[in-house]
Structures are given as C-alpha cells and as structure tokens.
Design a protein around this motif. Sequence first.
Motif: not given
Length: 314
Positions: A147, A153, A182
């Motif tokens: 990542m 994601y 993330f």
Amino acid sequence: MKKKTFLKSCLAATLLTLASTSVLASNGLIAIITPSHDNPFFKAGAEGADAKAKELGYDTLVASHDGDVNKQNQLIETAIARKAKAVILDNADADASIGSLERLKKAGIPAFLYDREINKTGIAVTQIVSNNFQGAQLAGEKFAELMGEGGEYVELLGPESDTNAQVRSEGFHDILDNFPEFKMVARQSANWSQTEAFSRMESILQANPNIKGVITGNDSMALGAEAALQAAGRKDVFIVGFDGLDYVRDSIIKGSNIKATIMQPAYAQAQRVAEQADLYIRTGSTGLPEKQLMDCVLIDSSNAKNLSNFALKK
C-alpha cells in the motif's frame, strides 16, 4: 491320492502363511476423512496423511465428507465397524462433529484432527491447526508494504460464521488498523468462493474505482477477484491472498495482480497428525497437548518458485 492330499496340505499351509504375513505386515487401518478433494488444499492434506500412514505401516481408508455432517457421521460409523486403529479428520462442522467424535471415543478409537478444530476438548487426542492469526498478520504486513503511502482498499471475507474467517480478518486488521492513511472502502463476504468473489469484486470496483489493493481470506477468493480486475483492465490493483495454492503461486511468478499469499502447511500438517496417531497407537500417548498450532509462511516473488502442493521445496 496321498500325494494329492499332501500337495493340498502344502498349498493350504502356504496360503495360511501368506495370509498371516499380510496381516502382520499391516499395523491396522487408519481412516482419513476430509472435505472434498476438488479443493487442492483438502486434497493435499488427504495425500499427506495417506502417504505418512502407509509409510508407517498402516492400511488406509481415504474418504470425503464433502462438507456434509451426515456423510461424515456415516464415514465415522464405517471406521468403527471396520475397527480402525485411528481416525484422522478434517471436520465438517466445529459443533455438529462433536457427537460422532464422542461415539468414536466410546468405541475406543482415537481421533486426530487437523486444519479445523471442534468446539470441545477432551474428545480428540490431537487438534492441529494453522496459526491463522500469525499468518494473517504476515499478510497484513505485506499488504501494508504494498500500500505504500496509503490509499483505498477492499477486504473479501470467508463465511461470517466460520472461525477461520473471523481470526484471519482480525489478524489483517491487527496490522492494517495501525495505518490511518489506509481506508477500507468495502468489506464483504464471498464465502470462500471464486465465483462469488468475481461478482463481489465487479460490484465493488464499479462503486470504488480508486481502490489500490484487495486482501482476501483465502486464495479462491483472490483468484476470483483477480479475474474481475483483469476483465476490467485493472492491472494496477494488487491482491494478497491466504492459503498457498499453486494457481496463486503461478500468478505471483507471472507478475499478475496477486502479489502474495500465506501458505498453510497442509501437507506437513496432515503428515504430523499421522505421526502422532502412530505414536499414540503404539504407546498410548503423544506426549503433546491436544491443541497445537503450526505457523504459516509468507509467499511472494522471493520464494514463490519453491512452492509446490502447500510445501516449500528446499
């Protein structure tokens, strides 16, 4: 007449000797019962247990319950009727398997479980499972590396009632939740299915075109997600799976969407449980705790070429 009688007696004695030798050559029967061999993981486990049991001098009965508890019960009854020395089992259900295993214990036949536990101790002699949390942490660490500086994601889960699915997801998030950069934009169950993962990934991709990575609870779902991404022309989205399928190994080597997976040592796990069954049959003890964990291994471009049938070649 006397000569014929003598020859018949010699032949009968020879046959009796051969029969006795045949009986003595085997240490008895071990029944090996697993889910469907259509799944390479389950097939590898059955082959590992079968090979080791035969190496140790046992006859084997290898059968599949196909995930059906009733069929599993019938196969266990067959093992009891055939006076098996032991049963090696990758069970159909953590709760529904308990009753048949209790019958097996009552019949004096020890059970040795691998891959999946039951929700009760003291019935099986051994329960060996992969360290799913440790393996999922490895997957999370690799996923975080891929990542890079962050992004969106997706996570594809196994069945929500499945303990392994829950533990793997917890292991993923034990790592990934430490990275605020993330952002998980979708989290759906595809029930371990390649077909379901394909359709889930199609829908998710339409709603979230900016995703950077996909983490999946098993390799079948990774392959389904990869097919959907390729159909959409999205070579830029990477995938990390879990299991160690040879098909996924091939994707990693080719440099396709799947960049890594976590190998569960299915073959070695089944061989270990067969060794413990033999030890118990011979001595009445394994000398080990009932519940045992085997660590998983990260497979990526650095070692994928050495992966074969859920084992790493040296």
